[in-house]
Scaffold this active site. Sequence first.
Site, PDB file in Angstrom:
ATOM      1  N   HIS A 153     -90.141 -27.553  -5.285  1.00 21.97           N
ATOM      2  CA  HIS A 153     -88.877 -26.847  -5.554  1.00 21.97           C
ATOM      3  C   HIS A 153     -87.682 -27.803  -5.420  1.00 21.97           C
ATOM      4  O   HIS A 153     -86.806 -27.840  -6.287  1.00 21.97           O
ATOM      5  CB  HIS A 153     -88.730 -25.668  -4.595  1.00 21.97           C
ATOM      6  CG  HIS A 153     -87.361 -25.070  -4.621  1.00 21.97           C
ATOM      7  ND1 HIS A 153     -86.897 -24.345  -5.704  1.00 21.97           N
ATOM      8  CD2 HIS A 153     -86.336 -25.125  -3.731  1.00 21.97           C
ATOM      9  CE1 HIS A 153     -85.647 -23.976  -5.458  1.00 21.97           C
ATOM     10  NE2 HIS A 153     -85.280 -24.425  -4.278  1.00 21.97           N
ATOM     11  N   GLU A 199     -79.427 -21.577  -7.546  1.00 21.75           N
ATOM     12  CA  GLU A 199     -80.837 -21.295  -7.255  1.00 21.75           C
ATOM     13  C   GLU A 199     -81.515 -20.426  -8.321  1.00 21.75           C
ATOM     14  O   GLU A 199     -82.654 -20.691  -8.695  1.00 21.75           O
ATOM     15  CB  GLU A 199     -80.993 -20.608  -5.889  1.00 21.75           C
ATOM     16  CG  GLU A 199     -80.675 -21.488  -4.685  1.00 21.75           C
ATOM     17  CD  GLU A 199     -81.718 -22.581  -4.410  1.00 21.75           C
ATOM     18  OE1 GLU A 199     -82.731 -22.663  -5.128  1.00 21.75           O
ATOM     19  OE2 GLU A 199     -81.475 -23.369  -3.473  1.00 21.75           O
ATOM     20  N   SER A 218     -88.799 -24.122 -10.638  1.00 23.00           N
ATOM     21  CA  SER A 218     -89.883 -24.748  -9.865  1.00 23.00           C
ATOM     22  C   SER A 218     -91.094 -23.834  -9.729  1.00 23.00           C
ATOM     23  O   SER A 218     -92.071 -24.198  -9.085  1.00 23.00           O
ATOM     24  CB  SER A 218     -89.378 -25.151  -8.469  1.00 23.00           C
ATOM     25  OG  SER A 218     -88.974 -24.014  -7.722  1.00 23.00           O
TER      26      SER A 218
HETATM   27  N1  NLE Z   1     -90.127 -19.656  -5.234  1.00 28.95           N
HETATM   28  C1  NLE Z   1     -89.813 -21.043  -5.444  1.00 28.95           C
HETATM   29  C2  NLE Z   1     -91.020 -21.762  -6.071  1.00 28.95           C
HETATM   30  O1  NLE Z   1     -92.115 -21.218  -6.105  1.00 28.95           O
HETATM   31  O2  NLE Z   1     -90.882 -22.895  -6.495  1.00 28.95           O
HETATM   32  C3  NLE Z   1     -89.410 -21.757  -4.161  1.00 28.95           C
HETATM   33  C4  NLE Z   1     -88.370 -21.060  -3.287  1.00 28.95           C
HETATM   34  C5  NLE Z   1     -86.956 -21.221  -3.717  1.00 28.95           C
HETATM   35  C6  NLE Z   1     -85.948 -20.714  -2.740  1.00 28.95           C
HETATM   36 FE   FE2 Z   2     -83.305 -24.374  -3.464  1.00 30.43          FE
END
Ligand code: NLE
Ligand code: FE2
Length: 293
Positions: A153, A199, A218
Amino acid sequence: MTEHADGSVEVHLADTHPGREDPEYLRRRGEIAGAALAWERGSQPVPTITYSEREHEVWCTVSAELAPLHERYAHSEYLAAKERLALPTDHVPQLAEVGERLVPLTGWTYVCAPGLVPLRDFYADLGSRTFNSTQYLRHDSQPLYTPEPDIIHEVIGHANQLASPRFAAITQAAGRASLRLETQEAMKLVADVFWFSIEFGVMREHGEAKAYGAGILSSYGEIQEFGHMEIRELDLADMGTLNYDITAYQPVLFAAESLTHLEDVVGEFFASVDDDAAAALRAEAGRRGLVPG
Ligand code: NLE
Ligand code: FE2
Protein backbone atom coordinates in the site's frame (compact mmCIF):
# COMPACT_ATOMS: atom_id res chain seq x y z
CA MET A 1 2.58 -3.93 19.73
CA THR A 2 4.54 -4.95 22.82
CA GLU A 3 8.30 -4.54 23.23
CA HIS A 4 9.73 -7.19 25.55
CA ALA A 5 12.75 -6.78 27.80
CA ASP A 6 14.83 -9.10 25.57
CA GLY A 7 14.29 -6.69 22.65
CA SER A 8 11.73 -8.84 20.87
CA VAL A 9 8.52 -7.28 19.62
CA GLU A 10 5.10 -8.85 19.76
CA VAL A 11 2.60 -7.65 17.16
CA HIS A 12 -1.12 -7.79 17.89
CA LEU A 13 -3.39 -8.15 14.88
CA ALA A 14 -7.10 -7.39 14.64
CA ASP A 15 -9.60 -10.27 14.84
CA THR A 16 -10.32 -9.89 11.14
CA HIS A 17 -6.64 -9.98 10.06
CA PRO A 18 -5.91 -13.07 7.92
CA GLY A 19 -2.48 -13.53 9.53
CA ARG A 20 -3.53 -13.53 13.16
CA GLU A 21 -3.43 -17.33 13.55
CA ASP A 22 -0.19 -17.81 11.59
CA PRO A 23 2.73 -18.07 14.06
CA GLU A 24 5.40 -17.66 11.39
CA TYR A 25 3.71 -14.53 10.05
CA LEU A 26 3.41 -13.08 13.56
CA ARG A 27 7.07 -13.82 14.27
CA ARG A 28 8.09 -12.12 11.05
CA ARG A 29 5.92 -9.09 11.76
CA GLY A 30 7.62 -8.74 15.14
CA GLU A 31 11.04 -9.00 13.53
CA ILE A 32 10.31 -6.30 10.92
CA ALA A 33 8.66 -3.99 13.47
CA GLY A 34 11.70 -4.48 15.71
CA ALA A 35 14.03 -3.24 12.97
CA ALA A 36 12.00 -0.01 12.66
CA LEU A 37 11.84 0.47 16.44
CA ALA A 38 15.62 0.07 16.74
CA TRP A 39 16.26 2.53 13.93
CA GLU A 40 17.64 5.93 14.94
CA ARG A 41 16.41 8.59 12.65
CA GLY A 42 18.95 11.10 11.42
CA SER A 43 21.99 9.04 12.25
CA GLN A 44 21.36 5.81 10.31
CA PRO A 45 20.11 4.83 6.87
CA VAL A 46 16.65 3.22 6.86
CA PRO A 47 17.18 -0.46 7.73
CA THR A 48 17.42 -2.93 4.87
CA ILE A 49 15.06 -5.90 5.21
CA THR A 50 16.08 -9.22 3.71
CA TYR A 51 12.77 -10.38 2.31
CA SER A 52 11.91 -14.07 2.04
CA GLU A 53 10.80 -15.86 -1.12
CA ARG A 54 7.30 -15.95 0.32
CA GLU A 55 7.33 -12.15 0.72
CA HIS A 56 8.77 -11.48 -2.74
CA GLU A 57 6.04 -13.69 -4.15
CA VAL A 58 3.30 -11.63 -2.53
CA TRP A 59 4.83 -8.49 -4.06
CA CYS A 60 5.03 -10.17 -7.51
CA THR A 61 1.45 -11.45 -7.32
CA VAL A 62 0.01 -8.10 -6.33
CA SER A 63 2.12 -6.19 -8.90
CA ALA A 64 1.05 -8.55 -11.68
CA GLU A 65 -2.64 -8.49 -10.70
CA LEU A 66 -2.65 -4.70 -10.38
CA ALA A 67 -0.90 -3.90 -13.69
CA PRO A 68 -3.92 -4.43 -16.01
CA LEU A 69 -6.33 -3.10 -13.39
CA HIS A 70 -4.33 0.14 -13.11
CA GLU A 71 -4.45 0.51 -16.90
CA ARG A 72 -8.21 0.08 -16.76
CA TYR A 73 -9.19 1.94 -13.58
CA ALA A 74 -6.41 4.33 -12.52
CA HIS A 75 -6.37 8.02 -13.41
CA SER A 76 -3.82 8.97 -16.09
CA GLU A 77 -1.92 11.27 -13.68
CA TYR A 78 -1.18 8.22 -11.49
CA LEU A 79 -0.35 6.02 -14.49
CA ALA A 80 2.16 8.54 -15.83
CA ALA A 81 3.76 8.93 -12.39
CA LYS A 82 3.94 5.15 -11.95
CA GLU A 83 5.72 4.85 -15.26
CA ARG A 84 8.26 7.51 -14.26
CA LEU A 85 8.97 5.88 -10.90
CA ALA A 86 9.39 2.46 -12.53
CA LEU A 87 9.36 0.38 -9.36
CA PRO A 88 10.48 -3.25 -9.55
CA THR A 89 7.68 -5.79 -10.01
CA ASP A 90 9.74 -8.94 -9.39
CA HIS A 91 10.99 -8.22 -5.85
CA VAL A 92 10.11 -6.06 -2.86
CA PRO A 93 12.07 -2.80 -3.10
CA GLN A 94 13.89 -1.37 -0.10
CA LEU A 95 12.51 1.92 1.25
CA ALA A 96 15.90 3.57 0.62
CA GLU A 97 15.58 2.65 -3.04
CA VAL A 98 12.03 4.06 -3.21
CA GLY A 99 13.36 7.35 -1.82
CA GLU A 100 16.27 7.38 -4.26
CA ARG A 101 13.83 7.11 -7.14
CA LEU A 102 11.40 9.70 -5.75
CA VAL A 103 13.88 12.40 -4.76
CA PRO A 104 14.78 13.46 -8.32
CA LEU A 105 11.08 13.41 -9.30
CA THR A 106 9.34 15.21 -6.44
CA GLY A 107 11.76 15.34 -3.49
CA TRP A 108 9.97 12.80 -1.28
CA THR A 109 11.85 10.39 0.96
CA TYR A 110 10.67 7.25 2.72
CA VAL A 111 11.39 6.42 6.35
CA CYS A 112 10.44 3.23 8.16
CA ALA A 113 7.65 2.87 10.72
CA PRO A 114 6.92 -0.14 12.93
CA GLY A 115 3.17 0.17 12.35
CA LEU A 116 0.60 2.94 12.53
CA VAL A 117 2.34 6.23 13.30
CA PRO A 118 0.66 8.75 15.65
CA LEU A 119 -1.45 11.06 13.48
CA ARG A 120 0.41 14.27 14.36
CA ASP A 121 3.82 12.75 13.65
CA PHE A 122 2.69 11.23 10.37
CA TYR A 123 1.29 14.54 9.11
CA ALA A 124 4.18 16.66 10.38
CA ASP A 125 6.50 14.51 8.26
CA LEU A 126 4.27 14.84 5.20
CA GLY A 127 4.81 18.59 5.58
CA SER A 128 8.50 18.06 4.82
CA ARG A 129 7.90 15.48 2.08
CA THR A 130 8.78 12.54 4.28
CA PHE A 131 6.60 9.44 4.18
CA ASN A 132 6.45 7.06 7.15
CA SER A 133 6.15 3.60 5.67
CA THR A 134 5.70 0.12 7.07
CA GLN A 135 8.07 -2.54 5.71
CA TYR A 136 6.07 -5.74 6.22
CA LEU A 137 3.86 -7.44 3.64
CA ARG A 138 0.22 -8.46 3.83
CA HIS A 139 -0.61 -12.10 4.57
CA ASP A 140 -0.20 -14.35 1.54
CA SER A 141 -3.59 -16.04 2.03
CA GLN A 142 -5.32 -12.77 1.04
CA PRO A 143 -3.11 -10.68 -1.23
CA LEU A 144 -6.01 -8.86 -2.86
CA TYR A 145 -6.84 -6.72 0.17
CA THR A 146 -5.39 -6.01 3.59
CA PRO A 147 -7.16 -4.16 6.41
CA GLU A 148 -4.02 -2.21 7.43
CA PRO A 149 -1.32 -0.40 5.49
CA ASP A 150 1.59 -2.62 4.38
CA ILE A 151 4.59 -1.87 2.14
CA ILE A 152 2.50 -2.70 -0.93
CA HIS A 153 0.00 0.00 0.00
CA GLU A 154 2.69 2.51 1.01
CA VAL A 155 4.78 2.01 -2.10
CA ILE A 156 2.50 0.85 -4.94
CA GLY A 157 -0.28 3.11 -3.68
CA HIS A 158 1.48 6.15 -2.24
CA ALA A 159 4.95 6.25 -3.80
CA ASN A 160 3.56 5.98 -7.33
CA GLN A 161 1.09 8.73 -6.47
CA LEU A 162 3.83 10.88 -4.89
CA ALA A 163 5.85 10.61 -8.11
CA SER A 164 3.30 13.08 -9.52
CA PRO A 165 4.27 16.67 -8.62
CA ARG A 166 0.57 17.58 -8.37
CA PHE A 167 -0.45 14.79 -5.96
CA ALA A 168 2.81 15.38 -4.09
CA ALA A 169 1.90 19.05 -3.55
CA ILE A 170 -1.59 18.24 -2.25
CA THR A 171 -0.16 15.64 0.15
CA GLN A 172 2.48 18.03 1.45
CA ALA A 173 -0.17 20.74 1.92
CA ALA A 174 -2.12 18.38 4.20
CA GLY A 175 1.04 17.85 6.22
CA ARG A 176 1.71 21.56 6.52
CA ALA A 177 -1.90 22.15 7.56
CA SER A 178 -1.41 19.86 10.55
CA LEU A 179 1.29 22.21 11.88
CA ARG A 180 -1.21 25.09 11.98
CA LEU A 181 -3.93 23.15 13.80
CA GLU A 182 -4.20 23.06 17.56
CA THR A 183 -7.49 21.30 18.14
CA GLN A 184 -8.00 17.57 17.81
CA GLU A 185 -11.29 18.21 15.99
CA ALA A 186 -9.54 20.23 13.29
CA MET A 187 -6.80 17.61 12.91
CA LYS A 188 -9.39 14.86 12.56
CA LEU A 189 -11.28 16.85 9.96
CA VAL A 190 -8.12 17.28 7.85
CA ALA A 191 -7.27 13.58 8.23
CA ASP A 192 -10.80 12.65 7.14
CA VAL A 193 -10.66 14.86 4.04
CA PHE A 194 -7.28 13.23 3.33
CA TRP A 195 -8.89 9.80 3.68
CA PHE A 196 -11.53 10.60 1.06
CA SER A 197 -9.01 12.18 -1.34
CA ILE A 198 -5.39 11.02 -1.19
CA GLU A 199 -6.35 7.61 0.26
CA PHE A 200 -9.65 6.81 -1.45
CA GLY A 201 -10.25 9.56 -3.97
CA VAL A 202 -11.68 9.09 -7.43
CA MET A 203 -11.66 11.54 -10.31
CA ARG A 204 -13.65 11.83 -13.53
CA GLU A 205 -11.74 11.32 -16.72
CA HIS A 206 -13.38 10.99 -20.15
CA GLY A 207 -16.73 10.61 -18.38
CA GLU A 208 -15.61 7.74 -16.16
CA ALA A 209 -14.69 7.63 -12.47
CA LYS A 210 -11.00 6.73 -12.22
CA ALA A 211 -9.08 5.99 -9.03
CA TYR A 212 -6.22 8.13 -7.77
CA GLY A 213 -6.46 7.22 -4.05
CA ALA A 214 -3.63 5.04 -2.74
CA GLY A 215 -5.96 2.72 -0.83
CA ILE A 216 -7.87 1.77 -3.97
CA LEU A 217 -4.75 1.53 -6.10
CA SER A 218 -2.99 -0.93 -3.77
CA SER A 219 -5.85 -3.43 -3.55
CA TYR A 220 -6.72 -5.60 -6.54
CA GLY A 221 -9.91 -6.54 -4.71
CA GLU A 222 -11.17 -3.04 -4.00
CA ILE A 223 -10.09 -1.55 -7.35
CA GLN A 224 -12.51 -3.89 -9.12
CA GLU A 225 -15.38 -2.78 -6.88
CA PHE A 226 -15.07 0.97 -6.42
CA GLY A 227 -17.07 1.74 -9.56
CA HIS A 228 -20.12 0.10 -7.95
CA MET A 229 -19.94 2.21 -4.79
CA GLU A 230 -21.89 5.38 -4.05
CA ILE A 231 -19.90 8.18 -5.64
CA ARG A 232 -20.64 11.68 -4.36
CA GLU A 233 -19.41 15.03 -5.59
CA LEU A 234 -16.49 16.66 -3.73
CA ASP A 235 -17.89 18.16 -0.56
CA LEU A 236 -15.48 19.16 2.22
CA ALA A 237 -18.09 19.22 5.01
CA ASP A 238 -19.27 15.73 4.06
CA MET A 239 -15.75 14.33 3.54
CA GLY A 240 -14.52 15.84 6.78
CA THR A 241 -17.24 14.34 8.96
CA LEU A 242 -18.42 11.09 7.34
CA ASN A 243 -17.67 7.99 9.42
CA TYR A 244 -15.73 5.18 7.78
CA ASP A 245 -14.34 1.76 8.54
CA ILE A 246 -10.66 1.45 7.60
CA THR A 247 -10.90 -2.37 7.47
CA ALA A 248 -13.52 -2.73 4.71
CA TYR A 249 -14.10 -1.67 1.10
CA GLN A 250 -15.26 1.94 1.17
CA PRO A 251 -18.98 2.14 0.34
CA VAL A 252 -18.96 5.93 -0.24
CA LEU A 253 -16.40 7.76 -2.36
CA PHE A 254 -16.00 11.36 -3.51
CA ALA A 255 -15.21 12.27 -7.11
CA ALA A 256 -13.39 15.36 -8.34
CA GLU A 257 -14.38 16.57 -11.81
CA SER A 258 -10.72 16.96 -12.78
CA LEU A 259 -7.28 17.31 -11.27
CA THR A 260 -7.67 21.09 -11.32
CA HIS A 261 -10.98 20.73 -9.47
CA LEU A 262 -9.25 18.54 -6.86
CA GLU A 263 -6.49 21.13 -6.45
CA ASP A 264 -8.99 23.99 -6.22
CA VAL A 265 -11.15 22.32 -3.58
CA VAL A 266 -9.01 19.87 -1.60
CA GLY A 267 -5.58 21.40 -2.29
CA GLU A 268 -6.81 24.90 -1.42
CA PHE A 269 -8.50 23.57 1.70
CA PHE A 270 -5.27 21.97 2.95
CA ALA A 271 -3.31 25.10 2.03
CA SER A 272 -5.56 27.45 4.00
CA VAL A 273 -7.37 25.53 6.75
CA ASP A 274 -6.87 26.66 10.35
CA ASP A 275 -8.76 25.86 13.57
CA ASP A 276 -11.46 28.46 12.85
CA ALA A 277 -12.06 27.29 9.29
CA ALA A 278 -12.25 23.68 10.48
CA ALA A 279 -14.77 24.61 13.19
CA ALA A 280 -16.84 26.49 10.61
CA LEU A 281 -16.87 23.45 8.34
CA ARG A 282 -17.95 21.20 11.20
CA ALA A 283 -20.72 23.66 12.04
CA GLU A 284 -21.84 23.60 8.40
CA ALA A 285 -21.89 19.79 8.50
CA GLY A 286 -24.03 20.02 11.65
CA ARG A 287 -26.50 22.42 10.04
CA ARG A 288 -26.80 20.14 7.03
CA GLY A 289 -27.50 17.18 9.31
CA LEU A 290 -24.28 15.41 8.28
CA VAL A 291 -22.99 15.05 11.83
CA PRO A 292 -25.22 13.18 14.25
CA GLY A 293 -25.89 15.25 17.38
N1 NLE B 1 -6.80 -1.89 1.89
C1 NLE B 1 -5.53 -1.44 1.39
C2 NLE B 1 -4.90 -2.54 0.52
O1 NLE B 1 -5.36 -3.68 0.53
O2 NLE B 1 -3.91 -2.28 -0.15
C3 NLE B 1 -4.56 -1.05 2.49
C4 NLE B 1 -5.10 -0.13 3.58
C5 NLE B 1 -5.15 1.32 3.24
C6 NLE B 1 -5.48 2.22 4.38
FE1 FE2 C 1 -2.29 5.21 3.03
